[in-house]
Write a protein that holds these residues in place. Sequence first.
Motif, PDB file in Angstrom:
ATOM      1  N   SER A  28       0.815  -1.210   0.000  1.00  0.00           N
ATOM      2  CA  SER A  28       0.000   0.000   0.000  1.00  0.00           C
ATOM      3  C   SER A  28       0.856   1.272   0.000  1.00  0.00           C
ATOM      4  O   SER A  28       0.332   2.368  -0.171  1.00  0.00           O
ATOM      5  CB  SER A  28      -0.939   0.009   1.211  1.00  0.00           C
ATOM      6  OG  SER A  28      -0.197  -0.100   2.401  1.00  0.00           O
ATOM      7  N   LYS A  67      -5.981   2.996  -5.901  1.00  0.00           N
ATOM      8  CA  LYS A  67      -5.172   2.591  -4.754  1.00  0.00           C
ATOM      9  C   LYS A  67      -5.988   1.814  -3.730  1.00  0.00           C
ATOM     10  O   LYS A  67      -5.442   0.986  -3.005  1.00  0.00           O
ATOM     11  CB  LYS A  67      -4.526   3.816  -4.101  1.00  0.00           C
ATOM     12  CG  LYS A  67      -3.439   4.456  -4.959  1.00  0.00           C
ATOM     13  CD  LYS A  67      -2.649   5.498  -4.181  1.00  0.00           C
ATOM     14  CE  LYS A  67      -1.766   4.836  -3.166  1.00  0.00           C
ATOM     15  NZ  LYS A  67      -0.949   5.830  -2.412  1.00  0.00           N
ATOM     16  N   LYS A  70      -5.768  -1.517  -5.014  1.00  0.00           N
ATOM     17  CA  LYS A  70      -4.390  -1.883  -5.384  1.00  0.00           C
ATOM     18  C   LYS A  70      -4.390  -2.462  -6.802  1.00  0.00           C
ATOM     19  O   LYS A  70      -3.902  -3.582  -7.037  1.00  0.00           O
ATOM     20  CB  LYS A  70      -3.789  -2.862  -4.379  1.00  0.00           C
ATOM     21  CG  LYS A  70      -3.657  -2.299  -2.961  1.00  0.00           C
ATOM     22  CD  LYS A  70      -2.848  -3.238  -2.088  1.00  0.00           C
ATOM     23  CE  LYS A  70      -2.722  -2.737  -0.668  1.00  0.00           C
ATOM     24  NZ  LYS A  70      -3.985  -2.763   0.064  1.00  0.00           N
TER      25      LYS A  70
END
Lengths: 114, 114
Positions: A28, A67, A70
């Motif tokens: 992350s 994000k 991911k």
Amino acid sequence: QKEVEQDPGPLSVPEGAIVSLNCTYSNSAFQYFMWYRQYSRKGPELLMYTYSSGNKEDGRFTAQVDKSSKYISLFIRDSQPSDSATYLCAMSALGTDTGNQFYFGTGTSLTVIP
Amino acid sequence: GAGVSQSPSNKVTEKGKDVELRCDPISGHTALYWYRQSLGQGLEFLIYFQGNSAPDKSGLPSDRFSAERTGGSVSTLTIQRTQQEDSAVYLCASSSRVFYNEQFFGPGTRLTVL
């Protein structure tokens, strides 16, 4: 688990098709996301570079970064035979604990058929 | 302007011999990376140089591998006592201090260990 996962293909599409290439990642901390194109027996060349989440468009190419999932994508519109190459995703989190490294996917081989 | 150059383009050697691979980065680029690309594998990070700082050697697979960068420019990757599993394409990339995420790759050296 690899840091970056990318379906190697091969992917074969007719000329003019829309191509979708994808990568998933596990870290992350990654903030910078790149797509490279590599022709046979050549070095990779940078196509698109995105910071954090969102979309970026450059001509026929669009890069997307999600994000929260991911997940990153590269879309190629109106694909051309000259787009036939291997496409590699890459990502980094420079300045964090991951150090100076860039993490690359294995590449997806694309063939655009005239 | 000139891009990243690498020499030789191809190298065939016998198991147990030492090899030296050379990289000339883009003039003015302070960062230099070495990667290894094997068939079906992504780019494997080997070593990173940034200016006069100590190199990040965390990716070197064994003590048979070493690299140096003279005068902040040309770099040499040395593989001692080569093994067949060292056969791969060795890629060099450079980037500027400002746009450090935009790596420019050389054409690579294809190493074959017999």
